[in-house]
Design an enzyme around this catalytic site. Structure first.
Site, PDB file in Angstrom:
ATOM      1  N   GLU A  77      37.113  23.683   4.823  1.00  9.00           N
ATOM      2  CA  GLU A  77      38.201  24.020   3.905  1.00  9.00           C
ATOM      3  C   GLU A  77      38.592  25.490   4.053  1.00  9.00           C
ATOM      4  O   GLU A  77      39.774  25.839   4.132  1.00  9.00           O
ATOM      5  CB  GLU A  77      37.763  23.770   2.447  1.00  9.00           C
ATOM      6  N   HIS A  79      41.109  18.115 -29.862  1.00  9.48           N
ATOM      7  CA  HIS A  79      42.267  17.222 -29.985  1.00  9.48           C
ATOM      8  C   HIS A  79      42.345  16.261 -28.815  1.00  9.48           C
ATOM      9  O   HIS A  79      43.415  15.694 -28.547  1.00  9.48           O
ATOM     10  CB  HIS A  79      43.539  18.064 -30.101  1.00  9.48           C
ATOM     11  N   GLY A  96      24.559  29.732  -2.069  1.00  6.21           N
ATOM     12  CA  GLY A  96      26.001  29.785  -2.329  1.00  6.21           C
ATOM     13  C   GLY A  96      26.327  29.814  -3.810  1.00  6.21           C
ATOM     14  O   GLY A  96      27.118  30.641  -4.286  1.00  6.21           O
ATOM     15  N   ARG A  97      25.706  28.923  -4.581  1.00  6.08           N
ATOM     16  CA  ARG A  97      26.040  28.835  -6.009  1.00  6.08           C
ATOM     17  C   ARG A  97      25.359  29.927  -6.838  1.00  6.08           C
ATOM     18  O   ARG A  97      25.524  29.965  -8.055  1.00  6.08           O
ATOM     19  CB  ARG A  97      25.695  27.448  -6.539  1.00  6.08           C
ATOM     20  N   LYS A 140      30.526  15.374   4.781  1.00  4.16           N
ATOM     21  CA  LYS A 140      31.084  16.346   5.744  1.00  4.16           C
ATOM     22  C   LYS A 140      31.067  15.765   7.145  1.00  4.16           C
ATOM     23  O   LYS A 140      32.036  15.872   7.898  1.00  4.16           O
ATOM     24  CB  LYS A 140      30.233  17.624   5.756  1.00  4.16           C
ATOM     25  N   LYS A 162      29.756  31.965   3.184  1.00  4.60           N
ATOM     26  CA  LYS A 162      28.413  32.328   3.629  1.00  4.60           C
ATOM     27  C   LYS A 162      28.246  31.990   5.105  1.00  4.60           C
ATOM     28  O   LYS A 162      27.803  32.802   5.894  1.00  4.60           O
ATOM     29  CB  LYS A 162      27.379  31.597   2.764  1.00  4.60           C
ATOM     30  N   GLU A 188      24.704  20.762  -8.321  1.00  6.35           N
ATOM     31  CA  GLU A 188      24.317  20.918  -6.914  1.00  6.35           C
ATOM     32  C   GLU A 188      22.841  21.323  -6.825  1.00  6.35           C
ATOM     33  O   GLU A 188      22.171  21.021  -5.847  1.00  6.35           O
ATOM     34  CB  GLU A 188      25.208  21.948  -6.208  1.00  6.35           C
TER      35      GLU A 188
HETATM   36  O1  F6P Z   1      29.163  22.353  -0.980  1.00  5.41           O
HETATM   37  C1  F6P Z   1      28.234  22.812  -0.084  1.00  5.41           C
HETATM   38  C2  F6P Z   1      28.264  24.298   0.062  1.00  5.41           C
HETATM   39  O2  F6P Z   1      27.374  24.653   1.055  1.00  5.41           O
HETATM   40  C3  F6P Z   1      27.963  25.055  -1.232  1.00  5.41           C
HETATM   41  O3  F6P Z   1      26.618  25.118  -1.522  1.00  5.41           O
HETATM   42  C4  F6P Z   1      28.590  26.374  -0.937  1.00  5.41           C
HETATM   43  O4  F6P Z   1      28.715  27.157  -2.081  1.00  5.41           O
HETATM   44  C5  F6P Z   1      29.905  25.926  -0.344  1.00  5.41           C
HETATM   45  O5  F6P Z   1      29.561  24.785   0.432  1.00  5.41           O
HETATM   46  C6  F6P Z   1      30.620  26.947   0.502  1.00  5.41           C
HETATM   47  O6  F6P Z   1      29.875  27.336   1.615  1.00  5.41           O
HETATM   48  P1  F6P Z   1      30.258  28.619   2.446  1.00  5.41           P
HETATM   49  O7  F6P Z   1      30.140  29.797   1.569  1.00  5.41           O
HETATM   50  O8  F6P Z   1      29.272  28.643   3.592  1.00  5.41           O
HETATM   51  O9  F6P Z   1      31.667  28.451   2.951  1.00  5.41           O
END
Ligand code: F6P
Length: 567
Positions: free
Chosen positions: A233, A404, A287-288, A530, A227, A373
């Site tokens: 990452e 199990h 995002g979620r 972060k 987003k 979240e």
């Molecule tokens: O973990 C925080 C967060 O902002 C989530 O809400 C989101 O889904 C994820 O990081 C990834 O964010 P982006 O789509 O901006 O890379």
């Protein structure tokens, strides 16, 4: 979904929810809970032959039996009164009408617009107080996604050397990974098996290494999904993927092998991806809550446009149900109220989601982000400390594997774990080598029904002794029962039903967040880690010995890492 004027006045932080624990409805539930204590599910079922029918509801084929819960029709009535006191109906309308209910970020919350059919307007404040219908934009991007998916699937889109794409690697994390990864697995039987879908999320370089080391770069397409397009990452993995591709095919190959999904065109262009191959979404999609936006592009390639459309139709059907069904027949509301009943009135901390489908193996992980979240909050919308317990710890794995492993604790442990059992009437595909699949589906579903029966009704000492068990072993073989479950039973695991299920849990989370008076749509809790990581990165990588300004524990751990790293 008729639109109405968004109310920009509601965007302020002076949105003061009722302190729900100070209401007469809360007090009534407290009293009712004391009154119920001591009754058992055996007694409740014995007293009411119509209980299973009365405590069940259905939405477009998705059936919820909530009768194996520690509640009565009176409990449901009192919980609904609580939801009404919290203004649930008005909050639902506020969400659907594009009001800025994400107050801390001053944003509308309109994932419901992502699956709104063409011609059903959803209005959002265009920035100057003038309402804008977002549905045409949603469908413009969907059309672009579908055209792209068709091109990749048919081989019209090729890599730099003219070869067809055989692997699509989605690079993203959190909401930009979990949804499409979960759904690609859930809907594997609907996928084009000649194209492999892979998902890379972890900043641990092992993830991208494992995803790429056996691939042919000439036949690989990366979808960088973020987003913000700034997530550490994702950008690290995207750079690694770019390096891998360029080493094999050269710089000019990048536009043929990279596309992006983002709200941030500038950053996408800076990365070197042609913005003509960028698929947009909007700041009113959290995002979620984004897997049915362009974030689902990798899924659209895997299952094709028609199946993706059916998935959206399932989402939309549940949206319409949530908005219009009476609260006592409303599946998301019921799930939300039952979860709140255990969290706040029994003090239970966790909630298990147990799908009896191997294809739903990633569903609990998906729900962890959606629920934890969203509702892992300690202050209400006005910034006051909450007076209730809020979101539970959500966890689970597919049945029957869990039986199990940890079900021992579910049956006989000292903590009670409410659980959702999710099962399907039809097996997902034909038998492996004969009629076995149907038979195995019977084995699977027999376990599904047996577990909720055993959890609810247990086995008394008398019943154990009557089986001739030695007296000293009797206490070990007693099952107390009264372990609550919901059963969700659907005809089959189809795109439509998966869409229904996801929207069901989205709206469950919203229902609970509303009653707790919290903002379910921000996630400030992820920020501190972060920021600190950003400070530590140069300290780990520096050639000299930078002075460390952390606490003594963190300083010592960093020094220990530095002493060993790279030696
Ligand atoms: O973990 C925080 C967060 O902002 C989530 O809400 C989101 O889904 C994820 O990081 C990834 O964010 P982006 O789509 O901006 O890379």
């Amino acid at each position: 979904m008729p639109g109405s004027m968004p109310n920009s006045e509601s965007s302020h932080l002076d949105d003061e929810p009722v302190v729900i624990t100070e209401t007469p409805e809360w007090a009534a539930l407290r009293g009712h809970q004391k009154h119920l204590a001591g009754t058992s599910l055996r007694a409740l079922f014995a007293a009411d032959p119509g209980r299973a029918e009365a405590l069940s509801a259905e939405a477009d084929g998705l059936y919820l039996d909530y009768s194996k819960n520690l509640l009565t029709a009176e409990t449901v009535r009192l919980l609904i009164a609580l939801a009404e006191r919290a203004g649930l109906a008005a909050r639902i309308e506020a969400m659907f009408n594009g009001e800025k209910i994400n107050t801390t970020e001053r944003r509308a919350v309109l994932h419901v617009a992502l699956r709104a059919p063409e011609g059903e307007p959803v209005l959002v404040d265009g920035g100057d107080g003038v309402p804008v219908d977002v549905v045409p934009e949603v469908h413009r991007v969907l059309a672009k996604m579908y055209a792209f998916a068709d091109r990749v699937r048919s081989g019209v889109w090729t890599g730099a050397t003219g070869q067809h794409i055989r692997t699509v690697v989605n690079i993203g994390i959190g909401g930009s990974d979990l949804g499409p990864a979960m759904a690609a697995e859930a809907l594997r039987t609907f996928a084009d098996r000649s194209i492999d879908s892979r998902f890379v999320s972890n900043v641990d370089g092992s993830d991208i290494w494992e995803a790429t080391h056996d691939l042919d770069p000439a036949r690989t397409l990366f979808i960088v999904s973020s987003k913000t397009f700034t997530t550490l990452e994702t950008i690290a993995n995207a750079k690694a993927a770019r390096h891998w591709l360029v080493a094999a095919l050269g710089e000019q190959a990048v536009p043929h092998h990279f596309v992006a999904v983002s709200t941030n065109a500038q950053k996408v262009a800076e990365f070197g991806i042609d913005t003509a191959n960028m698929f947009e979404f909007w700041d009113w999609v959290g995002g979620r809550y984004s897997m049915d936006s362009a974030i689902g592009l990798s899924l659209a390639v895997a299952i094709g446009p028609d199946n993706f459309r059916n998935l959206l139709a399932g989402f939309h059907a549940m949206d319409a149900h949530f908005r219009t069904a009476p609260l006592d027949r409303n599946l998301p509301v019921l799930l939300g109220l039952i979860g709140l009943w255990y969290r706040d009135f029994f003090g239970l901390q966790t909630h298990a989601v147990l799908p009896y489908s191997h294809y739903l193996s990633r569903f609990p992980a998906y729900l962890q982000q959606l629920d934890m979240e969203s509702n892992g909050k300690s202050v209400d919308r006005a910034g006051r400390p909450v007076t209730t317990a809020t979101g539970p710890i959500v966890w689970g794995t597919p049945g029957t594997n869990g039986q199990h492993a940890y079900y021992q604790l579910l049956h006989q442990g000292t903590t009670v774990i409410p659980a959702d059992f999710i099962g399907f009437v039809a097996p997902p595909h034909a038998a492996v080598g004969g009629t076995g699949a149907a038979d195995q589906h019977v084995l699977l579903m027999a376990n599904f029904f047996a577990q909720t029966e055993a959890l609810a009704f247990g086995k008394t000492a008398e019943e154990v002794a009557a089986e001739g068990v030695a007296p000293e072993l009797v206490p070990h073989k007693v099952f107390t029962g009264d372990r609550p479950t919901n059963t969700l039973l659907a005809p089959e695991l189809s795109p439509f039903i998966l869409g229904q299920l996801i929207a069901l849990y989205e709206h469950k989370v919203f229902t609970q967040g509303t009653i707790w008076g919290i903002n379910s749509f921000d996630q400030w809790g992820v920020e501190l880690g972060k920021v600190l990581a950003g400070r530590i990165i140069p300290e780990l990588a520096a050639a000299d010995e930078p002075e460390l300004g952390h606490d003594a524990s963190t300083n010592a751990l960093i020094r220990r890492f530095r002493a060993g790293f790279g030696t």
